[in-house]
Design a protein around this motif. Sequence first.
Motif, PDB file in Angstrom:
ATOM      1  N   VAL A 191      25.582  54.388   1.689  1.00  0.00           N
ATOM      2  CA  VAL A 191      24.942  53.456   2.800  1.00  0.00           C
ATOM      3  C   VAL A 191      24.465  54.504   4.036  1.00  0.00           C
ATOM      4  N   GLY A 192      25.530  55.641   4.288  1.00  0.00           N
ATOM      5  CA  GLY A 192      25.093  56.399   5.308  1.00  0.00           C
ATOM      6  C   GLY A 192      23.915  57.209   4.958  1.00  0.00           C
ATOM      7  N   CYS A 193      23.840  57.506   3.804  1.00  0.00           N
ATOM      8  CA  CYS A 193      22.246  58.037   3.392  1.00  0.00           C
ATOM      9  C   CYS A 193      21.054  57.246   3.830  1.00  0.00           C
ATOM     10  N   GLY A 194      21.644  55.767   3.437  1.00  0.00           N
ATOM     11  CA  GLY A 194      20.110  54.777   3.653  1.00  0.00           C
ATOM     12  C   GLY A 194      20.022  54.767   5.206  1.00  0.00           C
ATOM     13  N   LEU A 195      21.038  54.645   5.839  1.00  0.00           N
ATOM     14  CA  LEU A 195      20.649  54.714   7.276  1.00  0.00           C
ATOM     15  C   LEU A 195      20.208  55.854   7.782  1.00  0.00           C
ATOM     16  N   ALA A 196      20.498  56.968   7.571  1.00  0.00           N
ATOM     17  CA  ALA A 196      19.795  58.235   7.829  1.00  0.00           C
ATOM     18  C   ALA A 196      18.367  58.283   7.676  1.00  0.00           C
ATOM     19  N   VAL A 197      18.103  57.780   6.334  1.00  0.00           N
ATOM     20  CA  VAL A 197      16.722  57.440   6.104  1.00  0.00           C
ATOM     21  C   VAL A 197      15.901  56.539   6.871  1.00  0.00           C
ATOM     22  N   LEU A 198      16.474  55.556   7.229  1.00  0.00           N
ATOM     23  CA  LEU A 198      16.107  54.600   8.325  1.00  0.00           C
ATOM     24  C   LEU A 198      15.974  55.103   9.588  1.00  0.00           C
ATOM     25  N   ALA A 199      16.961  55.902  10.186  1.00  0.00           N
ATOM     26  CA  ALA A 199      17.087  56.068  11.454  1.00  0.00           C
ATOM     27  C   ALA A 199      16.077  57.087  11.959  1.00  0.00           C
ATOM     28  N   VAL A 200      16.252  58.119  11.002  1.00  0.00           N
ATOM     29  CA  VAL A 200      15.208  59.492  11.007  1.00  0.00           C
ATOM     30  C   VAL A 200      13.902  59.119  10.945  1.00  0.00           C
TER      31      VAL A 200
END
Length: 481
Positions: free
Chosen positions: A439-448
């Motif tokens: 989930v954290g990896c997905g959020l990183a893709v979204l935010a960055v």
Amino acid sequence: MPELSHGRRMLVLAICCMSLLIVSLDNTVLNVALPALQRDFHASTSGLQWTVDAYTLVLASLLMLAGSTADRIGRRRVFMAGLVVFTLGSVLCSLAPDLSWLVVFRMVQAVGGSMLNPVAMSIITNTFTDPRERARAIGAWGAVVGISMAAGPLVGGLLVESVGWRSIFWINLPVGLAALLLTWRFVPESRAPKARRPDPVGQLLVIVLFGSLTYAIIEAPHASLPVTAPFAAVALIALLALLRYESRRREPLVDLRFFRSAPFSGATVIAVSAFAALGGFLFLSTLYLQNVRGLSALDAGLWMLPMAVPTFLCAPLSGRLVGSRGPRLPLLIAGTAMTVSGLLFALFEAETSNTTLFLGYALFGVGFGFVNAPITNTAVSGMPTAQAGVASAVASTSRQLGQALGVAVIGAVLAAGVGSSSYAETFVTAARPGWWILVGCGLAVLAVGALTSGRWARTTAERTAERLESTEMRRSADATA
């Protein structure tokens, strides 16, 4: 490189995609074979992690060296050498007598693989000079990952069930030999007008950094702190030394000026995050389907299709969107889909229901299908053509490092949660922290992705490109003076 006809450019793209196919196929096929390897070699979870990570670590460590070497001595020459070594390594893997030798032979494979993908991307970048045509070519390149994800589990499952796990390495032989002959016949030689000099110190620091960090993570659940802490310390020292040394070198292995470009830095972070999610996702899924649900390798491969098919379908669409509208929309779609997929497993235990399992796999496939093209296109766009090999190698290194870290971290979390119990008893509970990491990896893709694809980010890319171009012009003038 001479101007090629449209048909010849398409043929060069197809040949380069063949190299990506065998490298990507090798990863997906191997994941399906992990339970069979575990039974035959009586391997632990960490042993399975090393089977995957020995390959990705060597690949990540040598990609930048391969990219700069290809720019210097000739891309076709290095590409053909990579095909020979990778094919030979595949033969050796099929003959491995135990797990230790398999890990060694996987490293031989990786030496060859390091000379394939970044060099192939550099060939594509120099073959397709029109930005839109290049974006479409990169989209087709990304679709090959989808093909490998779709075909790999099925082919691997069929081979493991009918012939045995050793046969999964045989499929590299005909593809590797065909790509070698076609490259020799149809791919023109190219090199950078002014390539970088070798950087053995930087290369050694990269190897020490990646190797010691991964060792510390994988062995943490099994070894005591006095054993793993020195490796973590060595990784930190190697990182600090690398940053200090490379920033002072005239022609560094890792050109830190690239990271002044927000899109390039963002592409690097997104690549690490997305491929960490992929590595962890495949690792958890394979062990769950076969060791918990008790499915055969072939049935487990069929269950991978809901993830593989969307990846295959979305990758070329992502390439077209990048070419027409830029990378922002594909990155937002990718980050959202991967995050929701992880939440299904972390919050709702998607493994326990066929419906939610199917939906979680499909969403992850959509996300991963959209993420690859913007990573690659952003990494090479705006950079001087002379440094295409180095820029694409940094992007490829980020992918492989991310996948290695994903398997290392999530495998370590799983091993710590399972402990001495069986997978069937504790897997769902033990895997939950791993799903939260995804989930954290997905959020990183979204935010960055949102942060580094706007007007401000494009301005930093333009300034960085101008500085790099002016520096290269000065060096060329000094060389001719």
